[in-house]
Enzyme design. Structure first.
Site: not given
Length: 65
Positions: A27-31
């Protein structure tokens, strides 16, 4: 203008189970990695062209002299 160094230390907390919408369940590792991307591109444009562009999107019209 705030920069990455202005952000205080953060604690990472994993909540819930894996996200079934992604292949690896993350979940959401790229931001976090994208925070400085626009500034890095702007600096690369400045280095390559000598023009400082301070607004997005960077267009060819902004680089014309």
């Amino acid at each position: 203008m705030p920069v990455n160094a202005d952000v205080p230390d953060m604690d990472v907390i994993f909540v819930g189970g894996p996200d079934r919408a992604t292949a690896v369940g993350t979940k959401g590792v790229g931001e976090v990695g994208l925070v400085g991307l626009a500034a890095a591109i702007g600096n690369a444009v400045r280095h390559a062209t000598g023009r400082r562009v301070r607004s997005l999107p960077i267009t060819i019209e902004q680089l014309m002299f």
